[in-house]
Design an enzyme around this catalytic site. Structure first.
Site, PDB file in Angstrom:
ATOM      1  N   ASP A 271     -15.125 -54.135 -59.757  1.00 14.54           N
ATOM      2  CA  ASP A 271     -14.515 -54.573 -61.034  1.00 14.54           C
ATOM      3  C   ASP A 271     -13.017 -54.830 -60.923  1.00 14.54           C
ATOM      4  OD1 ASP A 271     -13.994 -51.793 -60.929  1.00 14.54           O
ATOM      5  OD2 ASP A 271     -14.420 -51.449 -63.057  1.00 14.54           O
TER       6      ASP A 271
ATOM      7  N   SER B 109     -15.194 -29.859 -80.042  1.00 10.90           N
ATOM      8  CA  SER B 109     -16.165 -30.484 -79.153  1.00 10.90           C
ATOM      9  C   SER B 109     -17.340 -29.542 -78.931  1.00 10.90           C
ATOM     10  CB  SER B 109     -15.469 -30.790 -77.819  1.00 10.90           C
ATOM     11  OG  SER B 109     -16.424 -30.893 -76.798  1.00 10.90           O
TER      12      SER B 109
ATOM     13  N   GLY C  82     -19.291 -35.607 -65.121  1.00 10.76           N
ATOM     14  CA  GLY C  82     -19.133 -35.607 -63.677  1.00 10.76           C
ATOM     15  C   GLY C  82     -20.305 -36.233 -62.939  1.00 10.76           C
TER      16      GLY C  82
ATOM     17  N   GLY D  77     -20.964 -39.499 -63.047  1.00  9.38           N
ATOM     18  CA  GLY D  77     -20.726 -40.929 -62.831  1.00  9.38           C
ATOM     19  C   GLY D  77     -21.393 -41.772 -63.901  1.00  9.38           C
TER      20      GLY D  77
ATOM     21  N   SER E 258     -18.847 -40.539 -69.143  1.00  6.85           N
ATOM     22  CA  SER E 258     -18.633 -39.802 -70.391  1.00  6.85           C
ATOM     23  C   SER E 258     -17.204 -40.035 -70.886  1.00  6.85           C
ATOM     24  CB  SER E 258     -18.902 -38.313 -70.194  1.00  6.85           C
ATOM     25  OG  SER E 258     -18.165 -37.815 -69.104  1.00  6.85           O
ATOM     26  N   SER E 259     -16.264 -40.215 -69.958  1.00  2.95           N
ATOM     27  CA  SER E 259     -14.875 -40.393 -70.402  1.00  2.95           C
ATOM     28  C   SER E 259     -14.674 -41.736 -71.100  1.00  2.95           C
ATOM     29  CB  SER E 259     -13.894 -40.231 -69.246  1.00  2.95           C
ATOM     30  OG  SER E 259     -14.452 -40.584 -68.034  1.00  2.95           O
TER      31      SER E 259
ATOM     32  N   GLU F 220      -6.956 -44.966 -70.015  1.00  2.00           N
ATOM     33  CA  GLU F 220      -7.307 -44.250 -68.779  1.00  2.00           C
ATOM     34  C   GLU F 220      -6.277 -44.528 -67.670  1.00  2.00           C
ATOM     35  OE1 GLU F 220     -11.208 -43.561 -68.589  1.00  2.00           O
ATOM     36  OE2 GLU F 220     -11.286 -42.876 -66.521  1.00  2.00           O
TER      37      GLU F 220
ATOM     38  N   ASP G 107     -16.545 -49.543 -67.112  1.00  2.00           N
ATOM     39  CA  ASP G 107     -17.132 -48.490 -67.947  1.00  2.00           C
ATOM     40  C   ASP G 107     -16.960 -48.798 -69.433  1.00  2.00           C
ATOM     41  OD1 ASP G 107     -17.258 -47.480 -65.421  1.00  2.00           O
ATOM     42  OD2 ASP G 107     -15.791 -45.887 -65.730  1.00  2.00           O
TER      43      ASP G 107
ATOM     44  N   TYR H 167      -9.942 -42.368 -55.801  1.00  2.85           N
ATOM     45  CA  TYR H 167     -10.195 -43.654 -56.459  1.00  2.85           C
ATOM     46  C   TYR H 167      -8.983 -44.569 -56.323  1.00  2.85           C
ATOM     47  CZ  TYR H 167     -11.677 -47.003 -59.969  1.00  2.85           C
ATOM     48  OH  TYR H 167     -12.042 -48.162 -60.607  1.00  2.85           O
TER      49      TYR H 167
END
Ligand code: GLA
Length: 401
Positions: free
Chosen positions: A39, A70, A124, A126, A129-130, A185, A197, A245
């Site tokens: 990407d 949460s 975590g 992949g 969720s973020s 992000e 994402d 990353y």
């Protein structure tokens, strides 16, 4: 939105704030089907939005504070609606704060609110969720303090219909939301991720693939074959903030520069080979992966169009091998999970999904043999890795609402 999901998030809201919330949004997690680390190279990628969500119930409040609770973290987080600072005790709230900061940079006006965040996306693994939390944050602010995004700016405030609903988001607006969430992000959290994402969470379509061209930022939703999509979580936490990353991204950009291109999307494999001696070994390996992976996405999309699911699965296996051998973002556990999957006759394809360095594999399995595949993976992963893993069957769903 299904009644039980509304109830779960409202119960959470009620427990803390003692009444129900007037507004609810939800944003799905995603699976990367094919196209690993393509990407941010202006490349092509295929994804699926899946039936695991971040759901937020919220209401405005008058004291100018934002209070988040949460279902996954015990401590509430509270801060002024115009001050976004990291709290090391609540790193999960960074995704919310980063998104709010970006909205404010776009001159979106909002004040305080109380929010309950309910999550069913395994963290975590992949499955983004973020990004789903970022997208749900942006959409709940829109519901509480309505605004319209235009290319780089703001339009006239939208009006609610008689039922109090806002107009549906246009594709152009969805894209602006994706950019805001990606910037959150990149800038606040500090991961130089691409836009996969966030676009996936916003552009999902029931029973369809999300084909993203990251150069033109266009999205197509061709049908997804009716095979089973099954996630096997290695249980090894994937931690993108760890720097691996960003290291991959730097090497891709460094390789592109040396090859005289802005992005690896414009480069062909023979050029990478010809320039091998000018590239560092890491740049060469990253470029080799990205350039061949983009070609695999083109070939994969064709295979799906032609209904050749077995061929598509082969591209998934090839993608994993390339991530493992060139990008080196696989782990021993992910490699074992892919090999175990390959042993099952109903498995069409398997590969790591998302950033890598842990997380999960995505498996495409002949749908009438999903049960047998699940039993095989549960049994064999325990034998090989000593882990108690429950494969997750995913339904492919619409994007955030
Ligand atoms: C993570 C990033 C995405 C993408 C994938 C790898 O999910 O957030 O932007 O780069 O890794 O394809």
């Amino acid at each position: 939105m299904p009644a039980n999901e509304i109830q779960d998030v409202q119960n959470l809201f009620k427990k803390h704030f003692h009444h129900t919330a007037p507004q609810i949004v939800r944003a799905p997690g995603r699976l990367e089907l094919l196209g690993n680390h393509t990407d941010y190279n202006d490349g092509l990628v295929m994804a699926l939005a899946v039936d695991r969500y971040i759901t937020i119930a919220a209401e405005p409040r008058a004291d100018g504070k934002i209070e988040l609770i949460s279902s996954l973290f015990p401590q509430p987080e509270i801060f002024p609606a115009n001050e976004f600072k990291k709290n090391p005790a609540a790193p999960w709230a960074d995704y919310v704060k980063g998104t709010l900061e970006q909205l404010q940079k776009r001159d979106v006006h909002f004040s305080g609110f109380s929010a309950a965040i309910h999550g069913t996306i395994p963290m975590g693994a992949g499955m983004s969720s973020s990004a789903a939390l970022e997208v749900a944050t942006a959409l709940i602010v829109r519901k509480l303090y309505p605004f319209t995004l235009t290319l780089g700016g703001l339009g006239a405030a939208p009006t609610r219909d008689r039922k109090g609903e806002l107009p549906a988001l246009t594709p152009a607006e969805r894209l602006e939301f994706a950019k805001i969430c990606q910037a959150a992000e990149n800038k606040f959290v500090g991961v130089q991720c691409g836009i996969l994402d966030q676009v996936s969470s916003l552009f999902g379509k029931d029973a369809s693939v999300i084909d993203i061209d990251c150069r033109t930022l266009t999205v197509d939703n061709p049908p997804m074959p009716g095979e089973a999509v099954i996630v096997c979580n290695s249980g090894v936490k994937h931690e993108l903030i760890g720097g691996e990353y960003n290291e991959l991204r730097q090497n891709c950009e460094g390789a592109a520069k040396k090859l005289g291109a802005k992005f690896l999307r414009s480069v062909e494999l023979h050029q990478v080979e010809a320039a091998k001696s000018q590239l560092s070994p890491r740049e060469y390996a990253c470029a080799h992966h990205v350039v061949s992976e983009i070609a695999r996405v083109v070939a994969g999309a064709r295979a799906l169009r032609e209904g050749d699911h077995a061929q598509f699965g082969q591209y998934m296996f090839q993608s994993h091998a390339s991530s493992r051998d060139f990008l080196k973002n696989s782990t021993a556990e992910l490699d074992v999970l892919v090999e175990l999957a390959r042993q099952h006759p109903a498995c069409l394809g398997a590969r790591l999904t998302g950033g890598g360095f842990g997380g999960a594999t995505i498996n495409l399995v002949k749908h009438h043999e999903a049960e047998s595949f699940i039993a095989h993976m549960t049994r064999e992963s325990e034998k090989a890795l000593g882990i108690k893993m429950t494969p997750i069957v995913c339904q492919i769903v619409d994007g955030a609402e």
